[in-house]
Design a protein around this motif. Structure first.
Motif: not given
Length: 363
Positions: A247-248, A250, A286-287, A289
Motif C-alpha cells: 500500500d505504500s 500508488q 512513506g507514500k 506515487h
C-alpha cells in the motif's frame, strides 16, 4: 589456365563488388558501345566509313591498353603513393610509345595520310599530329579513369555505410543485452526481499518473473517488437513491484489509442519504468506515487512517466543499490535505432515529480 580465363579473372577482380559490381562483360559492352559510337562519328567526319573502321580498329586496342595501364598500374603505384613526378614521367612516356605505335600502324595498314582531318596531308610524324593524337589519348584515358574512380568511390562509400550499419547493429544488440541482466538483477532483488520476509507472495513473483524471462529471451533478438507486447511486459514488471511495496505505492496507468499495428524497439520503455522504482520508490519513506500515461495518435506514441522525488535527507540513510543503465541506455538506443525526427525525449522536474516524456514514431 587458358588466356581468356585469366583475362576474365583479372577484369572481375579489378572491378567486382557485392555493390556496384563490374564484371568482364561490362567492360566488353562499354568498349563495344564506345567503339561503335566513335566509328560512326568519324565516318561522318571523313565521309568514309571503311577508313573510320580501319583507324578505330587500330586505335581502340591502343586506347584500351593505355587506359588499363594507367588505371591498374600507374595510378596504384604512383598516384596513390603520392609519387606524382614519377607518375607524370611514366604517363608521358606511355603516351609517346602509343603515339609511335599508332602512327606506324595507321601508316602501313590504313593509309599514308595518317591525319586526314588535319589542315594538310600528313605522311610523316609532325608536331601537330603528335599533339592532336596525344590529346585524343588523354581524353579517352581520362574518361575511363573518371568512370573507374566514380565506381570505386561508390563502392567504398557503400562499404563504409555497410560497416557503420553493422557497427550500429552490434552496439544496439549490446545495449539490448545490457537491459536484460540489469532488469533481472533488480527483479531477483525483489524476490530476495520477499524470501527474507518469508512472504507467501514469493511463488507469484516467480511465475511473473518466468513470464518476463520468456519475453526477454525472444523480444530482445528482434529489431522491433509489438507495442502491445512491450506494454504487457511493463504490466508484469509493475505487478511485481506492487507485490513488493504493497500500500505504500500508488500507481496510476492510462493507456489509449490504436496499439495493435505499432512497433517499438524491445525493452525501450522498461528502463524508464524501472528508474521510477529504483530512484523513487526504493528510496522513498512513506507514500510513493508513480504516474504513467501512454497514448498512440497519428503514428506517434507519447509516453509520459513521473515519480515522486524522494526525500533527500531520509534517502541518504538507505543502502545504495547497484545499477544501472537507465536513461543513458535509452538515449543511446534512441540515437542508434531511430532518426532524429522520429523521437523526442524530454526529462524535467515539476511539482516535486521527476518526469520523463518520450514521443516516438511507432508506425
Amino acid at each position: 589456365m587458358p588466356l581468356n580465363t585469366k583475362v576474365g579473372d583479372f577484369l572481375n577482380k579489378t572491378g567486382s563488388s557485392s555493390n556496384y559490381g563490374v564484371k568482364y562483360w561490362h567492360h566488353i559492352i562499354f568498349w563495344g558501345v564506345y567503339f561503335l559510337f566513335n566509328t560512326l562519328r568519324w565516318s561522318g567526319i571523313h565521309d568514309d566509313f571503311l577508313y573510320s573502321l580501319k583507324t578505330n580498329l587500330i586505335g581502340f586496342p591502343i586506347h584500351i591498353i593505355l587506359a588499363y595501364f594507367n588505371v591498374y598500374f600507374l595510378m596504384p603505384r604512383f598516384v596513390f603513393t603520392q609519387k606524382y613526378l614519377l607518375y607524370t614521367g611514366y604517363f608521358i612516356a606511355s603516351l609517346i610509345t602509343m603515339l609511335l605505335v599508332k602512327y606506324n600502324l595507321t601508316y602501313y595498314l590504313a593509309g599514308t595520310d595518317v591525319w586526314p582531318e588535319g589542315p594538310v596531308e600528313t605522311t610523316s610524324l609532325t608536331l601537330g599530329y603528335a599533339v592532336q593524337t596525344m590529346i585524343g589519348e588523354v581524353y579517352v584515358v581520362s574518361f575511363f579513369t573518371a568512370i573507374k574512380l566514380t565506381i570505386d568511390w561508390l563502392r567504398e562509400s557503400s562499404r563504409i555505410n555497410d560497416l557503420e550499419r553493422r557497427q550500429l547493429q552490434t552496439e544496439l544488440r549490446f545495449l539490448r543485452s545490457q537491459v536484460s541482466p540489469h532488469f533481472f538483477f533488480n527483479t531477483l532483488n525483489n524476490i530476495y526481499s520477499l524470501t527474507l520476509e518469508k512472504s507467501d507472495k514469493a511463488p507469484e513473483v516467480i511465475i511473473k518473473l518466468s513470464e518476463l524471462m520468456r519475453y526477454l529471451l525472444y523480444a530482445t533478438k528482434k529489431r522491433k517488437q509489438n507495442l502491445t507486447s512491450e506494454i504487457e511486459c511493463i504490466q508484469n514488471y509493475i505487478d511485481l513491484e506492487r507485490i513488493r511495496f504493497d500500500d505504500s505505492l500508488q500507481i496510476d496507468m492510462n493507456i489509449s489509442g490504436e496499439l495493435n499495428k505499432c512497433k517499438i524497439a524491445p525493452m525501450l520503455l522498461i528502463p524508464l519504468v524501472e528508474n521510477c522504482f529504483k530512484h523513487g520508490a526504493s528510496k522513498n519513506i512513506g507514500k510513493m506515487h508513480i504516474d504513467m500515461h501512454l497514448e498512440v495518435s497519428n503514428g506517434f506514441m507519447t509516453f509520459k512517466i513521473a515519480n515522486t522525488i524522494p526525500n533527500a535527507t531520509k534517502s541518504r540513510d538507505l543502502p545504495t543499490r547497484a545499477g544501472g543503465i537507465g536513461l543513458s541506455n535509452v538515449k543511446k538506443r534512441l540515437e542508434l535505432g531511430y532518426r532524429p525526427n522520429d523521437y523526442d525525449l524530454t526529462i524535467f522536474e515539476e511539482d516535486n515529480m521527476f518526469n520523463v516524456l518520450l514521443k516516438l514514431k511507432v508506425i
